[in-house]
Design a protein around this motif. Structure first.
Motif, PDB file in Angstrom:
ATOM      1  N   GLY A 136      92.807  83.947  57.355  1.00 21.60           N
ATOM      2  CA  GLY A 136      92.208  82.617  57.395  1.00 21.60           C
ATOM      3  C   GLY A 136      91.763  82.068  56.056  1.00 21.60           C
ATOM      4  O   GLY A 136      91.747  82.768  55.029  1.00 21.60           O
ATOM      5  N   GLU A 137      91.390  80.805  56.077  1.00 19.95           N
ATOM      6  CA  GLU A 137      90.927  80.093  54.884  1.00 19.95           C
ATOM      7  C   GLU A 137      89.736  80.801  54.248  1.00 19.95           C
ATOM      8  O   GLU A 137      88.773  81.168  54.916  1.00 19.95           O
ATOM      9  N   SER A 138      89.822  81.033  52.950  1.00 19.74           N
ATOM     10  CA  SER A 138      88.740  81.641  52.153  1.00 19.74           C
ATOM     11  C   SER A 138      88.271  82.991  52.695  1.00 19.74           C
ATOM     12  O   SER A 138      87.132  83.404  52.475  1.00 19.74           O
ATOM     13  N   ALA A 139      89.166  83.691  53.395  1.00 23.46           N
ATOM     14  CA  ALA A 139      88.790  84.950  54.056  1.00 23.46           C
ATOM     15  C   ALA A 139      88.200  85.973  53.088  1.00 23.46           C
ATOM     16  O   ALA A 139      87.237  86.669  53.418  1.00 23.46           O
ATOM     17  N   PHE A 140      88.781  86.070  51.876  1.00 27.85           N
ATOM     18  CA  PHE A 140      88.281  87.029  50.879  1.00 27.85           C
ATOM     19  C   PHE A 140      87.895  86.296  49.586  1.00 27.85           C
ATOM     20  O   PHE A 140      87.987  86.868  48.492  1.00 27.85           O
ATOM     21  N   TYR A 141      87.449  85.100  49.719  1.00 24.91           N
ATOM     22  CA  TYR A 141      87.044  84.266  48.570  1.00 24.91           C
ATOM     23  C   TYR A 141      85.973  84.986  47.739  1.00 24.91           C
ATOM     24  O   TYR A 141      85.000  85.519  48.272  1.00 24.91           O
ATOM     25  N   ASP A 142      86.165  85.014  46.442  1.00 24.34           N
ATOM     26  CA  ASP A 142      85.186  85.553  45.493  1.00 24.34           C
ATOM     27  C   ASP A 142      84.918  87.049  45.693  1.00 24.34           C
ATOM     28  O   ASP A 142      83.832  87.528  45.377  1.00 24.34           O
ATOM     29  N   CYS A 143      85.887  87.777  46.219  1.00 23.01           N
ATOM     30  CA  CYS A 143      85.779  89.249  46.270  1.00 23.01           C
ATOM     31  C   CYS A 143      86.219  89.771  44.910  1.00 23.01           C
ATOM     32  O   CYS A 143      87.321  90.328  44.755  1.00 23.01           O
ATOM     33  N   SER A 144      85.349  89.570  43.936  1.00 19.41           N
ATOM     34  CA  SER A 144      85.722  89.775  42.530  1.00 19.41           C
ATOM     35  C   SER A 144      85.899  91.245  42.159  1.00 19.41           C
ATOM     36  O   SER A 144      86.472  91.553  41.111  1.00 19.41           O
ATOM     37  N   GLY A 145      85.438  92.177  42.991  1.00 18.64           N
ATOM     38  CA  GLY A 145      85.589  93.596  42.696  1.00 18.64           C
ATOM     39  C   GLY A 145      86.905  94.178  43.170  1.00 18.64           C
ATOM     40  O   GLY A 145      87.263  95.307  42.793  1.00 18.64           O
ATOM     41  N   LEU A 146      87.646  93.428  43.966  1.00 22.39           N
ATOM     42  CA  LEU A 146      88.912  93.896  44.522  1.00 22.39           C
ATOM     43  C   LEU A 146      89.963  94.032  43.420  1.00 22.39           C
ATOM     44  O   LEU A 146      90.216  93.083  42.679  1.00 22.39           O
ATOM     45  N   THR A 147      90.579  95.230  43.326  1.00 20.93           N
ATOM     46  CA  THR A 147      91.514  95.475  42.214  1.00 20.93           C
ATOM     47  C   THR A 147      92.977  95.493  42.649  1.00 20.93           C
ATOM     48  O   THR A 147      93.856  95.149  41.856  1.00 20.93           O
ATOM     49  N   SER A 148      93.243  95.912  43.879  1.00 23.29           N
ATOM     50  CA  SER A 148      94.637  95.947  44.333  1.00 23.29           C
ATOM     51  C   SER A 148      94.725  95.516  45.788  1.00 23.29           C
ATOM     52  O   SER A 148      93.770  95.689  46.559  1.00 23.29           O
ATOM     53  N   LEU A 149      95.884  94.962  46.149  1.00 22.88           N
ATOM     54  CA  LEU A 149      96.014  94.425  47.499  1.00 22.88           C
ATOM     55  C   LEU A 149      97.478  94.408  47.929  1.00 22.88           C
ATOM     56  O   LEU A 149      98.360  94.032  47.151  1.00 22.88           O
ATOM     57  N   VAL A 150      97.689  94.833  49.180  1.00 21.72           N
ATOM     58  CA  VAL A 150      99.016  94.734  49.791  1.00 21.72           C
ATOM     59  C   VAL A 150      98.912  93.849  51.023  1.00 21.72           C
ATOM     60  O   VAL A 150      98.140  94.145  51.942  1.00 21.72           O
ATOM     61  N   ILE A 151      99.642  92.735  51.013  1.00 19.42           N
ATOM     62  CA  ILE A 151      99.701  91.871  52.187  1.00 19.42           C
ATOM     63  C   ILE A 151     100.801  92.421  53.091  1.00 19.42           C
ATOM     64  O   ILE A 151     101.973  92.426  52.702  1.00 19.42           O
ATOM     65  N   PRO A 152     100.475  92.903  54.306  1.00 21.68           N
ATOM     66  CA  PRO A 152     101.478  93.577  55.140  1.00 21.68           C
ATOM     67  C   PRO A 152     102.548  92.631  55.683  1.00 21.68           C
ATOM     68  O   PRO A 152     102.377  91.409  55.703  1.00 21.68           O
ATOM     69  N   ALA A 153     103.631  93.241  56.161  1.00 24.09           N
ATOM     70  CA  ALA A 153     104.792  92.473  56.615  1.00 24.09           C
ATOM     71  C   ALA A 153     104.501  91.597  57.826  1.00 24.09           C
ATOM     72  O   ALA A 153     105.176  90.594  58.047  1.00 24.09           O
ATOM     73  N   GLY A 154     103.514  91.961  58.605  1.00 23.91           N
ATOM     74  CA  GLY A 154     103.197  91.172  59.794  1.00 23.91           C
ATOM     75  C   GLY A 154     102.591  89.823  59.503  1.00 23.91           C
ATOM     76  O   GLY A 154     102.626  88.908  60.336  1.00 23.91           O
ATOM     77  N   VAL A 155     102.024  89.653  58.311  1.00 26.82           N
ATOM     78  CA  VAL A 155     101.379  88.389  57.936  1.00 26.82           C
ATOM     79  C   VAL A 155     102.441  87.332  57.661  1.00 26.82           C
ATOM     80  O   VAL A 155     103.351  87.546  56.867  1.00 26.82           O
ATOM     81  N   THR A 156     102.294  86.187  58.320  1.00 25.31           N
ATOM     82  CA  THR A 156     103.242  85.093  58.115  1.00 25.31           C
ATOM     83  C   THR A 156     102.660  83.983  57.243  1.00 25.31           C
ATOM     84  O   THR A 156     103.397  83.241  56.603  1.00 25.31           O
ATOM     85  N   SER A 157     101.331  83.872  57.248  1.00 26.81           N
ATOM     86  CA  SER A 157     100.720  82.819  56.426  1.00 26.81           C
ATOM     87  C   SER A 157      99.440  83.326  55.773  1.00 26.81           C
ATOM     88  O   SER A 157      98.687  84.096  56.359  1.00 26.81           O
ATOM     89  N   ILE A 158      99.248  82.886  54.555  1.00 28.13           N
ATOM     90  CA  ILE A 158      98.026  83.201  53.802  1.00 28.13           C
ATOM     91  C   ILE A 158      97.257  81.890  53.658  1.00 28.13           C
ATOM     92  O   ILE A 158      97.746  80.932  53.068  1.00 28.13           O
ATOM     93  N   GLY A 159      96.064  81.855  54.222  1.00 27.57           N
ATOM     94  CA  GLY A 159      95.303  80.614  54.304  1.00 27.57           C
ATOM     95  C   GLY A 159      94.816  80.071  52.981  1.00 27.57           C
ATOM     96  O   GLY A 159      94.841  80.750  51.942  1.00 27.57           O
ATOM     97  N   ARG A 160      94.370  78.855  53.035  1.00 30.95           N
ATOM     98  CA  ARG A 160      93.810  78.147  51.880  1.00 30.95           C
ATOM     99  C   ARG A 160      92.665  78.961  51.261  1.00 30.95           C
ATOM    100  O   ARG A 160      91.766  79.429  51.950  1.00 30.95           O
ATOM    101  N   SER A 161      92.733  79.180  49.964  1.00 31.73           N
ATOM    102  CA  SER A 161      91.693  79.878  49.186  1.00 31.73           C
ATOM    103  C   SER A 161      91.402  81.282  49.697  1.00 31.73           C
ATOM    104  O   SER A 161      90.317  81.832  49.464  1.00 31.73           O
ATOM    105  N   ALA A 162      92.375  81.899  50.376  1.00 29.51           N
ATOM    106  CA  ALA A 162      92.152  83.203  51.007  1.00 29.51           C
ATOM    107  C   ALA A 162      91.638  84.252  50.029  1.00 29.51           C
ATOM    108  O   ALA A 162      90.747  85.039  50.350  1.00 29.51           O
ATOM    109  N   PHE A 163      92.206  84.278  48.800  1.00 25.67           N
ATOM    110  CA  PHE A 163      91.785  85.250  47.793  1.00 25.67           C
ATOM    111  C   PHE A 163      91.335  84.537  46.513  1.00 25.67           C
ATOM    112  O   PHE A 163      91.376  85.120  45.424  1.00 25.67           O
TER     113      PHE A 163
END
Length: 464
Positions: A359-386
């Motif tokens: 969803g929109e802004s789901a992980f907004y401002d998670c500034s400590g996050l260093t790595s991320l894998v968006i899995p194959a099941g995801v079809t859309s990445i919301g507005r400002s998600a990361f």
């Protein structure tokens, strides 16, 4: 003329002062005993002058609703002096709508008697009516007779000086708002046999530091313990299968919480602003975590989400900035908007294959996050998600994604390289704006739409 006016004002003030002092001196401090042989005649036993002077009153005999209306004339409102009331030898008799109401304390019986400090109830009463003690803000203690089986809604609302209370064994439910805003209540005994606690029942009981909930309890209403800011630990009985909306919101001192193993759902804002809560195990069986359920639980550092969870609501863990690691389980299909907004301490995140939308802004401002894998099941990445995940250095977007929303990765300044998968057809405006560390980018041929400023501020990018 001016001197005469001044003299008159001084004289008037002296007269008022003297009258007030005479009135204060004229209070009846000794106990006044009144015997009411016929219910409904209390008003004939006390003179109109004395009812404003009595501070200590004992009533024996029969009382009905009319008599309780008169007791409020004696004790309720400004200028009333009644502090001590003894009804230990009184008998309550009443008939309304041709139905016997004997031994039942009527609704609003002492409502507004704000100077009342001590009260003895008739030992024979079996129920306490709605609003019976509402606003008795000076009442410090009360013994509820053993024969009581029912305490109606808002019965003790606003009894802000009441410090301790024992609920009799015969009571099976705490009605809505029964002890709302009893802010001095520090000791409370709830007996086995209680099955339900109603909405707002203990809301604002900020002096309550500990509470043992009976094993017989099966339901807790909305707002029941909201703003019980002194409560430090709580064990919810096994019979409780759901936490309603706002139930423990604002319990800012709650550090230890044990949830029942058969719980199914956690409602909207159920534990919002429980800022001292450090760790939580959500039982296997919970399927739904409501909107803002744990919003602003800023000390929450350890969280286990069970495989049974299918939905994480909007703002569910908003500003849980103490959270360091998180695994989104396989059963979750959607992550709500702002779900983990501002979780700046989050360094490790695993999103499982079952997730289809972020969803929109789901992980907004998670500034400590260093790595991320968006899995194959995801079809859309919301507005400002990361958006604002400035510590993100590694990002893998899997093949299933078809659209990347506006500002989805805006401000991810630590990102150096990115491969956008073949399935993507649209990239929203400002999607990667401010990714100043980005030096390598591959955009597939299938992309048909790139929004304005999609790569604005990508100062390290030399070619596409």
């Amino acid at each position: 003329m001016k001197q005469l006016t001044t003299f008159r004002l001084i004289l008037f003030s002296l007269m008022m002062f003297c009258n007030l002092n005479l009135f204060a001196i004229d209070l009846i401090t000794d106990q006044v005993v009144v015997n009411v042989e016929e219910a409904g005649t209390l008003s004939t036993k006390i003179s109109n002058t004395d009812k404003y002077r009595i501070t200590n009153l004992k009533i024996v005999g029969k009382l009905n609703d009319t008599d309780f209306d008169y007791i409020k004339e004696v004790g309720a409102g400004d200028g009333k002096r009644l502090k001590i009331l003894d009804l230990g030898e009184a008998l309550l008799v009443s008939k309304r709508d041709y139905v016997s109401k004997d031994n039942q304390l009527p609704s609003s019986a002492f409502s507004g008697c704000k100077n009342l400090t001590n009260l003895i109830l008739p030992s024979s009463i079996i129920s306490i009516g709605r609003y019976a003690f509402k606003g008795c803000s000076s009442l410090t203690s009360l013994v509820i007779p053993e024969g009581i089986t029912s305490i109606d809604a808002y019965a003790f609302e606003g009894c802000s000086s009441l410090s301790s209370l024992v609920i009799p064994k015969g009571v099976t439910s705490i009605k809505a708002g029964a002890f709302e805003d009893c802010s001095s209540l520090s000791s409370l005994v709830l007996p086995e046999g209680i099955t339900s606690i109603g909405e707002y029942a203990f809301r604002g009981c900020s002096g309550l530091t500990s509470l043992v909930l009976p094993k017989s309890l099966t339901s807790i209403g909305k707002y029941a313990f909201e703003d019980c800011s002194g409560l430090t630990s709580l064990v919810l009985p096994e019979g409780v299968i759901s936490i309603e909306d706002y139930t423990f919101r604002g319990c800012s001192s709650l550090t230890n919480l044990s949830l029942p193993s058969f719980m199914l759902s956690i409602g909207n804002q159920a534990f919002s602003s429980c800022r001292s809560l450090e760790s939580l195990v959500i039982p296997d069986g919970v399927t739904f975590i409501g909107e803002s359920a744990f919003e602003d639980c800023s000390s929450l550092s350890s969280l286990v989400l069970p495989a049974s969870v299918t939905s994480i609501g909007d703002n569910a863990f908003y500003q849980c900035n103490g959270l360091t690691s998180l695994i989104i389980p396989e059963g979750v299909t959607s992550i709500g908007s702002y779900a983990f907004w501002g979780c700046r301490g989050l360094t490790s995140l695993i999103i499982s294959e079952g997730v289809t939308s972020i969803g929109e802004s789901a992980f907004y401002d998670c500034s400590g996050l260093t790595s991320l894998v968006i899995p194959a099941g995801v079809t859309s990445i919301g507005r400002s998600a990361f958006d604002g995940c400035s510590g993100l250095t590694s990002l893998i977007i899997s093949e299933g994604v078809t659209s990347i929303g506006s500002s989805a990765f805006s401000g991810c300044s630590g990102l150096t390289s990115l491969i956008i998968p073949e399935g993507v057809t649209s990239i929203g405006s400002s999607a990667f704006s401010g990714c100043s560390g980005l030096t390598s980018l591959i955009i597939p041929e299938g992309v048909t739409s790139i929004g304005s400023s999609a790569f604005s501020g990508c100062s390290g990018l030399t070619s596409l």
